[in-house]
Scaffold this motif. Structure first.
Motif, PDB file in Angstrom:
ATOM      1  N   LEU A  71     -17.974  48.930 -45.639  1.00 30.75           N
ATOM      2  CA  LEU A  71     -19.144  48.186 -45.147  1.00 30.75           C
ATOM      3  C   LEU A  71     -18.781  47.374 -43.901  1.00 30.75           C
ATOM      4  O   LEU A  71     -19.545  47.344 -42.921  1.00 30.75           O
ATOM      5  CB  LEU A  71     -19.663  47.262 -46.249  1.00 30.75           C
ATOM      6  N   ASN A  72     -17.609  46.731 -43.924  1.00 32.10           N
ATOM      7  CA  ASN A  72     -17.188  45.942 -42.761  1.00 32.10           C
ATOM      8  C   ASN A  72     -16.946  46.829 -41.544  1.00 32.10           C
ATOM      9  O   ASN A  72     -17.303  46.471 -40.416  1.00 32.10           O
ATOM     10  CB  ASN A  72     -15.927  45.152 -43.094  1.00 32.10           C
ATOM     11  N   GLU A  73     -16.327  47.984 -41.771  1.00 34.56           N
ATOM     12  CA  GLU A  73     -16.081  48.896 -40.656  1.00 34.56           C
ATOM     13  C   GLU A  73     -17.392  49.460 -40.118  1.00 34.56           C
ATOM     14  O   GLU A  73     -17.526  49.687 -38.910  1.00 34.56           O
ATOM     15  CB  GLU A  73     -15.155  50.040 -41.105  1.00 34.56           C
ATOM     16  N   MET A  74     -18.353  49.690 -40.996  1.00 37.26           N
ATOM     17  CA  MET A  74     -19.663  50.156 -40.527  1.00 37.26           C
ATOM     18  C   MET A  74     -20.337  49.080 -39.681  1.00 37.26           C
ATOM     19  O   MET A  74     -21.074  49.392 -38.734  1.00 37.26           O
ATOM     20  CB  MET A  74     -20.548  50.525 -41.718  1.00 37.26           C
ATOM     21  N   ASN A  75     -20.068  47.835 -39.986  1.00 37.93           N
ATOM     22  CA  ASN A  75     -20.603  46.743 -39.159  1.00 37.93           C
ATOM     23  C   ASN A  75     -19.989  46.800 -37.763  1.00 37.93           C
ATOM     24  O   ASN A  75     -20.689  46.639 -36.758  1.00 37.93           O
ATOM     25  CB  ASN A  75     -20.307  45.409 -39.827  1.00 37.93           C
ATOM     26  N   ASP A  76     -18.658  47.034 -37.716  1.00 41.18           N
ATOM     27  CA  ASP A  76     -17.999  47.198 -36.413  1.00 41.18           C
ATOM     28  C   ASP A  76     -18.482  48.466 -35.716  1.00 41.18           C
ATOM     29  O   ASP A  76     -18.623  48.490 -34.484  1.00 41.18           O
ATOM     30  CB  ASP A  76     -16.484  47.247 -36.603  1.00 41.18           C
ATOM     31  N   TYR A  77     -18.701  49.489 -36.487  1.00 34.50           N
ATOM     32  CA  TYR A  77     -19.224  50.748 -35.944  1.00 34.50           C
ATOM     33  C   TYR A  77     -20.580  50.498 -35.281  1.00 34.50           C
ATOM     34  O   TYR A  77     -20.869  51.013 -34.186  1.00 34.50           O
ATOM     35  CB  TYR A  77     -19.348  51.759 -37.089  1.00 34.50           C
ATOM     36  N   ALA A  78     -21.418  49.704 -35.931  1.00 33.54           N
ATOM     37  CA  ALA A  78     -22.719  49.361 -35.354  1.00 33.54           C
ATOM     38  C   ALA A  78     -22.535  48.578 -34.059  1.00 33.54           C
ATOM     39  O   ALA A  78     -23.307  48.751 -33.097  1.00 33.54           O
ATOM     40  CB  ALA A  78     -23.537  48.552 -36.361  1.00 33.54           C
ATOM     41  N   GLY A  79     -21.530  47.712 -34.025  1.00 30.47           N
ATOM     42  CA  GLY A  79     -21.264  46.948 -32.812  1.00 30.47           C
ATOM     43  C   GLY A  79     -20.943  47.830 -31.623  1.00 30.47           C
ATOM     44  O   GLY A  79     -21.331  47.522 -30.484  1.00 30.47           O
ATOM     45  N   GLN A  80     -20.270  48.944 -31.852  1.00 29.55           N
ATOM     46  CA  GLN A  80     -19.959  49.863 -30.761  1.00 29.55           C
ATOM     47  C   GLN A  80     -21.224  50.529 -30.219  1.00 29.55           C
ATOM     48  O   GLN A  80     -21.327  50.805 -29.018  1.00 29.55           O
ATOM     49  CB  GLN A  80     -18.947  50.914 -31.235  1.00 29.55           C
ATOM     50  N   HIS A  81     -22.176  50.784 -31.070  1.00 27.72           N
ATOM     51  CA  HIS A  81     -23.443  51.337 -30.589  1.00 27.72           C
ATOM     52  C   HIS A  81     -24.218  50.293 -29.777  1.00 27.72           C
ATOM     53  O   HIS A  81     -24.941  50.643 -28.835  1.00 27.72           O
ATOM     54  CB  HIS A  81     -24.271  51.838 -31.766  1.00 27.72           C
ATOM     55  N   GLU A  82     -24.046  49.037 -30.129  1.00 24.00           N
ATOM     56  CA  GLU A  82     -24.644  47.982 -29.304  1.00 24.00           C
ATOM     57  C   GLU A  82     -23.961  47.937 -27.936  1.00 24.00           C
ATOM     58  O   GLU A  82     -24.619  47.708 -26.914  1.00 24.00           O
ATOM     59  CB  GLU A  82     -24.518  46.640 -30.017  1.00 24.00           C
ATOM     60  N   VAL A  83     -22.645  48.140 -27.910  1.00 23.63           N
ATOM     61  CA  VAL A  83     -21.920  48.189 -26.636  1.00 23.63           C
ATOM     62  C   VAL A  83     -22.423  49.349 -25.783  1.00 23.63           C
ATOM     63  O   VAL A  83     -22.603  49.205 -24.563  1.00 23.63           O
ATOM     64  CB  VAL A  83     -20.400  48.315 -26.897  1.00 23.63           C
ATOM     65  N   ILE A  84     -22.649  50.491 -26.410  1.00 19.81           N
ATOM     66  CA  ILE A  84     -23.193  51.643 -25.678  1.00 19.81           C
ATOM     67  C   ILE A  84     -24.526  51.274 -25.042  1.00 19.81           C
ATOM     68  O   ILE A  84     -24.780  51.553 -23.864  1.00 19.81           O
ATOM     69  CB  ILE A  84     -23.355  52.843 -26.621  1.00 19.81           C
ATOM     70  N   SER A  85     -25.388  50.634 -25.821  1.00 21.74           N
ATOM     71  CA  SER A  85     -26.698  50.255 -25.303  1.00 21.74           C
ATOM     72  C   SER A  85     -26.565  49.275 -24.136  1.00 21.74           C
ATOM     73  O   SER A  85     -27.232  49.429 -23.100  1.00 21.74           O
ATOM     74  CB  SER A  85     -27.539  49.649 -26.430  1.00 21.74           C
ATOM     75  N   LEU A 134     -27.780  49.995 -39.099  1.00 25.98           N
ATOM     76  CA  LEU A 134     -26.447  50.022 -39.708  1.00 25.98           C
ATOM     77  C   LEU A 134     -26.036  48.631 -40.182  1.00 25.98           C
ATOM     78  O   LEU A 134     -25.467  48.472 -41.269  1.00 25.98           O
ATOM     79  CB  LEU A 134     -25.428  50.562 -38.707  1.00 25.98           C
ATOM     80  N   ARG A 135     -26.307  47.626 -39.360  1.00 25.28           N
ATOM     81  CA  ARG A 135     -25.968  46.258 -39.763  1.00 25.28           C
ATOM     82  C   ARG A 135     -26.759  45.836 -40.995  1.00 25.28           C
ATOM     83  O   ARG A 135     -26.216  45.216 -41.915  1.00 25.28           O
ATOM     84  CB  ARG A 135     -26.232  45.290 -38.612  1.00 25.28           C
ATOM     85  N   ASN A 136     -28.048  46.159 -41.018  1.00 27.45           N
ATOM     86  CA  ASN A 136     -28.867  45.813 -42.185  1.00 27.45           C
ATOM     87  C   ASN A 136     -28.377  46.552 -43.424  1.00 27.45           C
ATOM     88  O   ASN A 136     -28.364  45.992 -44.525  1.00 27.45           O
ATOM     89  CB  ASN A 136     -30.333  46.155 -41.914  1.00 27.45           C
ATOM     90  N   LEU A 137     -27.978  47.808 -43.231  1.00 27.25           N
ATOM     91  CA  LEU A 137     -27.463  48.587 -44.356  1.00 27.25           C
ATOM     92  C   LEU A 137     -26.175  47.967 -44.887  1.00 27.25           C
ATOM     93  O   LEU A 137     -25.988  47.825 -46.103  1.00 27.25           O
ATOM     94  CB  LEU A 137     -27.215  50.032 -43.915  1.00 27.25           C
ATOM     95  N   SER A 138     -25.282  47.591 -43.966  1.00 28.15           N
ATOM     96  CA  SER A 138     -24.028  46.962 -44.385  1.00 28.15           C
ATOM     97  C   SER A 138     -24.291  45.627 -45.072  1.00 28.15           C
ATOM     98  O   SER A 138     -23.677  45.311 -46.094  1.00 28.15           O
ATOM     99  CB  SER A 138     -23.128  46.761 -43.162  1.00 28.15           C
ATOM    100  N   LYS A 139     -25.216  44.847 -44.521  1.00 25.88           N
ATOM    101  CA  LYS A 139     -25.547  43.548 -45.109  1.00 25.88           C
ATOM    102  C   LYS A 139     -26.190  43.712 -46.477  1.00 25.88           C
ATOM    103  O   LYS A 139     -25.956  42.916 -47.395  1.00 25.88           O
ATOM    104  CB  LYS A 139     -26.482  42.792 -44.172  1.00 25.88           C
TER     105      LYS A 139
END
Length: 586
Positions: free
Chosen positions: A77-91, A46-51
């Motif tokens: 795109l910025n919100e998807m970056n934050d969205y990806a961050g939440q999946h990192e928090v889950i991990s 997701l981060r790579n996609l947003s970038k």
């Protein structure tokens, strides 16, 4: 319900079951670990996609994000970056709260299980040893009894035999008594061993084994509770990020709702508006009348009053020659001051924008004169604003250094006040240079805005005239197509001239060809395939009839019938300072 009483004889099955429970726990740990890896991989993608779709700095894409739809996409795109961050928090949470904790618990569980089953095996070995002692005592008692019986029978046989001596009979009797005594001792030992075994067996099946199995049961129940809690944590980790993910989705929805199609449409107008007027109607040329043929805007030839042959401007083509448009005259045209008409004619120099890529260097002129009026005004305004921001930054730095110098003067121990003088001088020079740049660009901006206001006034007057004299307007319609098929600054200038003509037009309609003001040598071969241009060969010598006025094009003539424009960078010009009739265009 206790395993010690209900499963007293299922030691091996309990051992297998508890091992299966540990396997289940390890399988769940492996599942959570793979889930964390998936979350990390998903977040990374997701981060790579947003970038990947983020606008590149200092690129044309940044300009596109002034539109509300593009800004909404950027917000997505910025919100998807934050969205990806939440999946990192889950991990991270699953790794720390489930995988790490359960891994340590499994190690402790294995040690505890090993200890319990070691105690169980030890108790089982003890009871088996007691059983073996009982069996040995029993066999010994049985053997001694049999030997005592044989000894008794032998004694009785010897005692009944009259041929046996009395000594032999006494010996047989003593042997029988010894065997009987040994049998009695074996009996007593067997009885004692039996009592001891029964006691040990009772303790084994009613005390030791139930106690051990109870511990194993408690261990297994804790394992079951722990895996249940871990599954709850597994769900809770996801649930904790749902509000934040919901906010991300809400922001995406909010960004989508902020899209304003009307605003974007207005931005398109501001971005691409040239400031030119659409072309007017083309007038009808009546070839059936035995009268002097007038030259329309759609005609390539320039008829002369003295009956000269039509010059073929542009070399090969006899189509439209946009840079050399002439006006048709109408007997109904109203009078206008000669000086005003002359100034308008002299400022109606063609602008050819489609060949900017042919100029050496690639960059456009500093004053953006290669752009249409409206776009040029915007670019100049942006440049002025940018320079003013730079001036403000330099002034802020100067003020900060001035305050620092004052502090150094008041407190010499903090620093040398003279150390900042050089930097202050540099900042002063920079500010002065920037102010000169601002004045230069503001002058160009004022010039452009003045021309635009003049055109607006001319269009207003032209509209009044069209309403009053529709027939005259129709006869004065001109073709304003530029060499590349687009409309250029000449179009709006011609619109200004679209007012009633005077006798001043007769003077220009019957004018002689422009005089030569010098010569030029072609440095490169140029294929003039567009209207208003002329083809030249490398090394060819030609006449200059109009020098470059800042648009990058020079007007040349090969002979009486061939003239046109070539890029200034393609020729080397030798101007004749004493040439008569040399004209300067504003």
């Amino acid at each position: 319900m206790s395993w010690g009483t209900e499963l007293w004889d299922q030691f091996d099955n309990l051992e297998k079951h508890t091992q299966w429970g540990i396997d289940v726990l390890e399988k769940f740990i492996k599942f959570v670990k793979e889930r964390t890896e998936i979350e990390l991989s998903y977040a990374k993608q997701l981060r790579n996609l947003s970038k990947k779709y983020q606008p590149k700095k200092n690129s044309k894409e940044e300009e596109e994000y002034r539109y509300t739809s593009a800004r909404a996409f950027l917000a997505t795109l910025n919100e998807m970056n934050d969205y990806a961050g939440q999946h990192e928090v889950i991990s991270e949470n699953m790794t720390s709260l489930i995988t790490g904790e359960l891994t340590r618990y499994v190690q402790e569980l294995k040690q505890e299980r090993k200890s319990h089953f070691h105690d169980g095996r030890k108790a089982q070995q003890h009871i088996e040893t007691c059983w073996k002692q009982l069996e040995a005592s029993k066999r010994r008692f049985e053997r001694d009894c049999k030997e005592a019986d044989r000894a008794q029978q032998y004694f009785e046989k010897m005692d009944a035999d009259i041929n046996v001596t009395k000594a032999d009979v006494e010996k047989a009797r003593q042997q029988a008594q010894l065997r009987h005594q040994m049998a009695e001792d074996s009996k007593a030992e067997y009885s004692s061993t039996l009592q001891k075994f029964n006691s040990e067996q009772h303790d084994h099946y009613y005390t030791h084994i139930p106690h051990i199995f109870q511990k194993i049961q408690e261990m297994e129940e804790r394992r079951i509770v722990r895996i249940g809690e871990s599954m709850k944590t597994f769900a809770e980790v996801d649930r904790q990020v749902i509000p934040i993910i919901g906010k991300c989705l809400d922001e995406i929805t909010k960004a989508a709702e902020s899209i304003d199609h009307k605003n974007d449409s207005q931005l398109v107008i501001e971005a691409f508006k040239s400031g030119f007027e659409p072309p007017g109607d083309v007038d009808f040329e009546d070839f059936t009348q035995p009268m002097k043929r007038t030259v329309s805007e759609s005609s390539l030839s320039n008829s002369r009053a003295d009956g000269k042959s039509e010059p073929k401007f542009g070399g090969k083509s006899k189509g439209k020659l946009w840079p050399f448009i002439k006006k048709n005259k109408s007997p109904k045209q109203q009078k206008e001051p000669l000086s005003h008409r002359f100034n308008e004619f002299m400022t109606s120099k063609p602008k050819i924008h489609c060949f900017r890529s042919l100029k050496r260097g690639g960059a456009g002129p500093e004053d953006f004169s290669n752009l249409p009026p409206e776009q040029r005004r915007k670019k100049l305004q942006q440049k002025v604003d940018e320079l003013n921001r730079d001036i403000q930054k330099e002034m802020d730095q100067r003020d900060a250094l001035t305050k620092m110098k004052d502090v150094y003067i008041k407190n010499p121990q903090m620093g040398d006040a003279a150390s900042v003088d050089h930097r202050l001088a540099e900042l002063g020079q920079n500010i002065e240079k920037l102010r000169l740049e601002v004045q230069k660009f503001e002058a160009w901006l004022a010039e452009v805005e003045g021309r635009l206001s003049m055109r607006s006034e001319a269009r207003r007057q032209s509209g009044l005239y069209e309403a009053q004299n529709p027939s005259a307007v129709n006869s004065c319609a001109q073709d304003r197509e530029s060499p590349d098929g687009s409309y250029t600054e000449e179009q709006s200038q011609e619109t200004e001239m679209k007012v009633p003509a005077t006798d001043f037009d007769d003077e220009f309609d019957d004018e002689e060809p422009l005089p030569t003001i010098g010569t030029c040598k072609a440095l490169y071969t140029f294929e003039g395939q567009n209207e208003g241009t002329i083809s030249v060969a490398e090394g060819e010598m030609l006449y200059v009839i109009e020098e470059d006025k800042g648009d990058g094009w020079t007007r040349i003539r090969r002979n009486e019938d061939e003239e046109g424009y070539v890029p200034t960078s393609y020729v080397e010009v030798y101007l004749d300072k004493n040439a008569k009739g040399a004209m300067t265009y504003i």
